[in-house]
Design an enzyme around this catalytic site. Structure first.
Site, PDB file in Angstrom:
ATOM      1  N   GLY A   1      10.830   1.864   1.173  1.00 33.28           N
ATOM      2  CA  GLY A   1      11.651   0.799   1.959  1.00 33.28           C
ATOM      3  C   GLY A   1      12.611   1.677   2.688  1.00 33.28           C
ATOM      4  O   GLY A   1      12.879   2.573   2.813  1.00 33.28           O
ATOM      5  N   GLY A   2      13.387   0.611   3.507  1.00 34.46           N
ATOM      6  CA  GLY A   2      14.213   0.773   4.702  1.00 34.46           C
ATOM      7  C   GLY A   2      15.541   1.878   4.146  1.00 34.46           C
ATOM      8  O   GLY A   2      15.654   2.629   4.788  1.00 34.46           O
TER       9      GLY A   2
ATOM     10  N   GLU B   1       8.160  10.051  -7.064  1.00 38.15           N
ATOM     11  CA  GLU B   1       7.022   9.369  -7.077  1.00 38.15           C
ATOM     12  C   GLU B   1       6.127   9.325  -5.944  1.00 38.15           C
ATOM     13  O   GLU B   1       5.138   9.756  -5.953  1.00 38.15           O
ATOM     14  CB  GLU B   1       7.170   7.933  -7.501  1.00 38.15           C
ATOM     15  CG  GLU B   1       5.907   7.110  -7.383  1.00 38.15           C
ATOM     16  CD  GLU B   1       6.429   5.681  -7.704  1.00 38.15           C
ATOM     17  OE1 GLU B   1       7.133   5.487  -8.488  1.00 38.15           O
ATOM     18  OE2 GLU B   1       5.641   4.582  -6.934  1.00 38.15           O
TER      19      GLU B   1
HETATM   20  C1  LIG Z   1       6.008   2.915  -4.312  1.00 41.49           C
HETATM   21  C2  LIG Z   1       7.233   3.153  -5.038  1.00 41.49           C
HETATM   22  O1  LIG Z   1       7.351   2.520  -6.094  1.00 41.49           O
HETATM   23  S1  LIG Z   1       8.457   4.367  -4.811  1.00 41.49           S
HETATM   24  C3  LIG Z   1       9.437   4.367  -6.365  1.00 41.49           C
HETATM   25  C4  LIG Z   1      10.426   3.226  -6.502  1.00 41.49           C
HETATM   26  N1  LIG Z   1       9.855   1.773  -6.341  1.00 41.49           N
HETATM   27  C5  LIG Z   1      10.343   0.582  -5.863  1.00 41.49           C
HETATM   28  O2  LIG Z   1      11.811   0.876  -5.426  1.00 41.49           O
HETATM   29  C6  LIG Z   1       9.859  -0.458  -5.967  1.00 41.49           C
HETATM   30  C7  LIG Z   1      10.511  -1.692  -5.528  1.00 41.49           C
HETATM   31  N2  LIG Z   1      11.163  -1.736  -4.178  1.00 41.49           N
HETATM   32  C8  LIG Z   1      10.278  -2.163  -3.100  1.00 41.49           C
HETATM   33  O3  LIG Z   1       9.171  -2.497  -3.271  1.00 41.49           O
HETATM   34  C9  LIG Z   1      11.154  -2.068  -1.500  1.00 41.49           C
HETATM   35  O4  LIG Z   1      12.107  -1.100  -1.806  1.00 41.49           O
HETATM   36  C10 LIG Z   1      11.806  -3.519  -1.358  1.00 41.49           C
HETATM   37  C11 LIG Z   1      10.900  -4.655  -1.170  1.00 41.49           C
HETATM   38  C12 LIG Z   1      13.041  -3.665  -2.408  1.00 41.49           C
HETATM   39  C13 LIG Z   1      12.393  -3.155   0.175  1.00 41.49           C
HETATM   40  O5  LIG Z   1      11.310  -2.673   1.058  1.00 41.49           O
HETATM   41  P1  LIG Z   1      11.688  -2.807   2.350  1.00 41.49           P
HETATM   42  O6  LIG Z   1      10.270  -2.325   3.002  1.00 41.49           O
HETATM   43  O7  LIG Z   1      12.985  -2.155   3.072  1.00 41.49           O
HETATM   44  O8  LIG Z   1      11.655  -4.431   2.719  1.00 41.49           O
HETATM   45  P2  LIG Z   1      11.808  -5.293   3.812  1.00 41.49           P
HETATM   46  O9  LIG Z   1      13.243  -5.484   4.154  1.00 41.49           O
HETATM   47  O10 LIG Z   1      10.913  -4.873   4.947  1.00 41.49           O
HETATM   48  O11 LIG Z   1      11.226  -6.746   3.228  1.00 41.49           O
HETATM   49  C14 LIG Z   1       9.795  -6.657   3.008  1.00 41.49           C
HETATM   50  C15 LIG Z   1       9.494  -8.384   2.680  1.00 41.49           C
HETATM   51  O12 LIG Z   1      10.432  -8.917   1.853  1.00 41.49           O
HETATM   52  C16 LIG Z   1      11.197 -10.273   2.315  1.00 41.49           C
HETATM   53  N3  LIG Z   1      12.273 -10.110   1.805  1.00 41.49           N
HETATM   54  C17 LIG Z   1      13.229  -8.898   1.612  1.00 41.49           C
HETATM   55  N4  LIG Z   1      14.339  -9.205   1.009  1.00 41.49           N
HETATM   56  C18 LIG Z   1      14.233 -10.628   0.721  1.00 41.49           C
HETATM   57  C19 LIG Z   1      15.172 -11.681   0.187  1.00 41.49           C
HETATM   58  N5  LIG Z   1      16.268 -11.493  -0.430  1.00 41.49           N
HETATM   59  N6  LIG Z   1      14.658 -12.851   0.091  1.00 41.49           N
HETATM   60  C20 LIG Z   1      13.359 -13.168   0.466  1.00 41.49           C
HETATM   61  N7  LIG Z   1      12.715 -12.412   1.150  1.00 41.49           N
HETATM   62  C21 LIG Z   1      13.065 -11.224   1.171  1.00 41.49           C
HETATM   63  C22 LIG Z   1      10.907  -9.473   3.869  1.00 41.49           C
HETATM   64  O13 LIG Z   1      11.388 -11.020   4.565  1.00 41.49           O
HETATM   65  C23 LIG Z   1       9.788  -9.082   3.901  1.00 41.49           C
HETATM   66  O14 LIG Z   1       8.814  -9.963   4.027  1.00 41.49           O
HETATM   67  P3  LIG Z   1       7.556 -10.259   5.581  1.00 41.49           P
HETATM   68  O15 LIG Z   1       7.552  -8.781   5.816  1.00 41.49           O
HETATM   69  O16 LIG Z   1       6.511 -10.910   4.836  1.00 41.49           O
HETATM   70  O17 LIG Z   1       8.397 -10.939   6.133  1.00 41.49           O
HETATM   71  C1  LIG Z   2      -0.867   1.738  -6.820  1.00 39.73           C
HETATM   72  C2  LIG Z   2       0.334   1.386  -7.446  1.00 39.73           C
HETATM   73  C3  LIG Z   2       1.797   2.070  -6.623  1.00 39.73           C
HETATM   74  C4  LIG Z   2       2.937   1.919  -7.521  1.00 39.73           C
HETATM   75  O1  LIG Z   2       2.894   0.893  -8.240  1.00 39.73           O
HETATM   76  O2  LIG Z   2       3.876   2.206  -6.612  1.00 39.73           O
END
Ligand SMILES: CC(=O)SCCNC(=O)CCNC(=O)[C@H](O)C(C)(C)COP(=O)(O)OP(=O)(O)OC[C@H]1O[C@@H](n2cnc3c(N)ncnc32)[C@H](O)[C@@H]1OP(=O)(O)O
Ligand SMILES: CCCC(=O)O
Length: 447
Positions: free
Chosen positions: A222-223, A245
């Protein structure tokens, strides 16, 4: 028989290889940039002949061709471990669902919980002289997918980096049933990230100040984690290590500038350890045959007990929103699935076990919807349907552009007070009123 003879014997075309799939089968497609390409095109043509096929995918950088099969739900369903835009945009068609998981546990699911995969496929890099195919940047759990699979097809992509690892980063030809060579090879890349905003930078600067020399890093998807990575790459920090990861582009810049050298890592010193890598070509080139980088299975990398053995483990992940209790949602917007839990909780737990470790969950204070209306990401309670990725006792540092608070050991009153202090000023009065109604507000300045 030599490896080359065995290769020639198993070599086939994508169109023939997909005929191994039968109605009712479980099919695994690989994930990330390891998702099959030519086999996907072939299956998209073949699958209209079949019924009730179940396909597992995850972290798709390009929309799989099967998603566009007419009347898809009459022929197959898709089980995604981690949504990207592909699943989000096809969700209304109702042939896709998500599979909740903690990423560290996923190899165990394949080994012990899930029905064995009937046909498992993924991209691999070309066979080495010892008869092994590297899973490239998408190892994580691929070996465990193959462990109980009944039929294995590999799609050889000569452009896929050969990622060296500790164990389970490759598969021997003896285990493979069919080999397909990708016709116009390229490696899928992450979409270019949006330029960092003032808000991203304000959040990132606060986190960077908290990172000591010698720390070990995990940057999430993410961003914002991306912005932190870019700032770190320009910083004067020294002797950082990587145990992560997801390997991301920013690590390459840090390693090339000598900021990352792993000298202070007390586990796997000198090595940049990761479960999978998602980024751009420069990063894939860097990982290719790089003996300082170590692709390891995710049940090792994301095991909180292993994470916790690293001193000064710093985990930085993005969240969608958080409520006044400290319950953090990293994966949905109400009932709308956005991404997945991935390894967020694994690293939140692991970093807290680490001597000197810290976990940071970050977000902008507001989210702008498509109509241009601002919504607070700090909410009185999570909306119905929202997923609690990190439960309240596990949440440690929470960061917005208005500040950083630590919630460990803090009372319900104190949590509400601290979280409201980093909410956007336009929403603070509303949040105070809600907190009063919920019985968690007292102008107490108590923890
Ligand atoms: C892969 C891994 O697991 S790495 C190890 C850690 N894992 C994680 O952190 C997993 C959980 N985290 C995540 O998936 C990401 O960090 C997120 C989703 C929280 C943020 O990711 P970003 O790429 O920065 O999100 P971004 O701001 O571009 O938003 C993605 C989508 O969510 C939507 N969105 C984001 N925030 C909101 C909100 N508060 N309400 C409604 N929709 C939202 C956006 O509109 C976008 O949707 P679209 O592309 O269909 O229009
Ligand atoms: C394929 C699943 C990857 C993840 O959960 O981050």
């Amino acid at each position: 028989m030599s490896f080359q003879e065995e290769y020639a014997q198993k070599l086939t075309t994508a169109d023939k290889a997909v005929q191994a799939v039968k109605s009712g089968d479980w099919v695994d497609y690989g994930f990330n940039c390891g998702t099959v390409h030519d086999l996907d095109i072939a299956l998209a043509k073949y699958i209209p002949n079949l019924k009730d096929v179940k396909v597992r995918v995850g972290i798709e950088m390009e929309t799989p061709k099967i998603f566009d099969v007419p009347d898809a739900q009459d022929h197959f369903s898709v089980y995604s471990w981690f949504y990207t835009g592909s699943e989000r945009h096809y969700a209304s068609k109702r042939f896709i669902t998500t599979v909740p998981h903690r990423f560290s546990e996923m190899p165990g699911y394949y080994r012990n919980e899930l029905p064995p995969i009937d046909v498992a496929m993924c991209q691999v890099s070309p066979m080495d002289k010892h008869g092994y195919f590297s899973f490239g940047p998408s190892g994580a759990m691929q070996y465990s997918v193959f462990q109980r699979a009944k039929h294995i097809i590999v799609e050889v992509n000569p452009k896929l980096p050969r990622c060296l690892g500790g164990y389970q980063e490759s598969v021997p030809i003896s285990k493979v049933d069919a080999i397909v060579e990708m016709q116009d090879p390229y490696v899928r890349c992450m979409p270019d990230s949006k330029p960092s905003t003032e808000v991203d930078l304000a959040v990132a600067k606060q986190i960077v100040k908290m990172i000591p020399n010698g720390a070990c890093l995990q940057l999430g998807i993410g961003g914002m984690p991306n912005t932190v990575g870019s700032l770190l790459a320009e910083s004067d920090l020294k002797d950082l290590g990587v145990h992560t990861e997801m390997y991301v582009d920013a690590y390459v810049k840090m390693a090339e500038r000598g900021i990352i050298n792993g000298r202070k890592k007390n586990v796997n010193p000198g090595m940049q350890v990761y479960a999978f890598a998602s980024g751009h070509q420069e990063m894939y080139d860097y990982l290719d045959d790089n003996a300082s980088c170590m692709a390891m299975p995710v049940d090792y990398v994301n095991d909180p007990r292993i994470i916790g053995q690293h001193d000064n483990m710093i985990s930085i992940n993005n969240i969608v929103n958080i409520d006044l209790y400290g319950q953090a949602n990293g994966e949905s917007s109400g009932f709308r699935q956005i991404s997945g839990a991935g390894g967020q909780l694994d690293f939140v737990l692991g970093a807290y076990l680490s001597h000197g470790g810290k976990s940071f969950l970050c977000c902008s204070s507001t989210f702008m919807d498509k109509q241009g209306k601002a919504h607070s990401r700090i909410l009185p309670v999570l909306e119905p349907g929202s997923i609690t990725t990190d439960t309240r006792p596990n949440t440690q540092y929470v960061v917005t552009e208005f500040g950083m608070v630590n919630l460990k050991g803090v009372s319900a009153w104190g949590r509400a007070e601290r979280l409201i202090s980093i909410a956007h000023p336009d929403f603070r009065e509303q949040l105070i009123k809600a907190a009063e109604k919920q019985g968690i507000w007292r102008r107490s300045n108590k923890i």
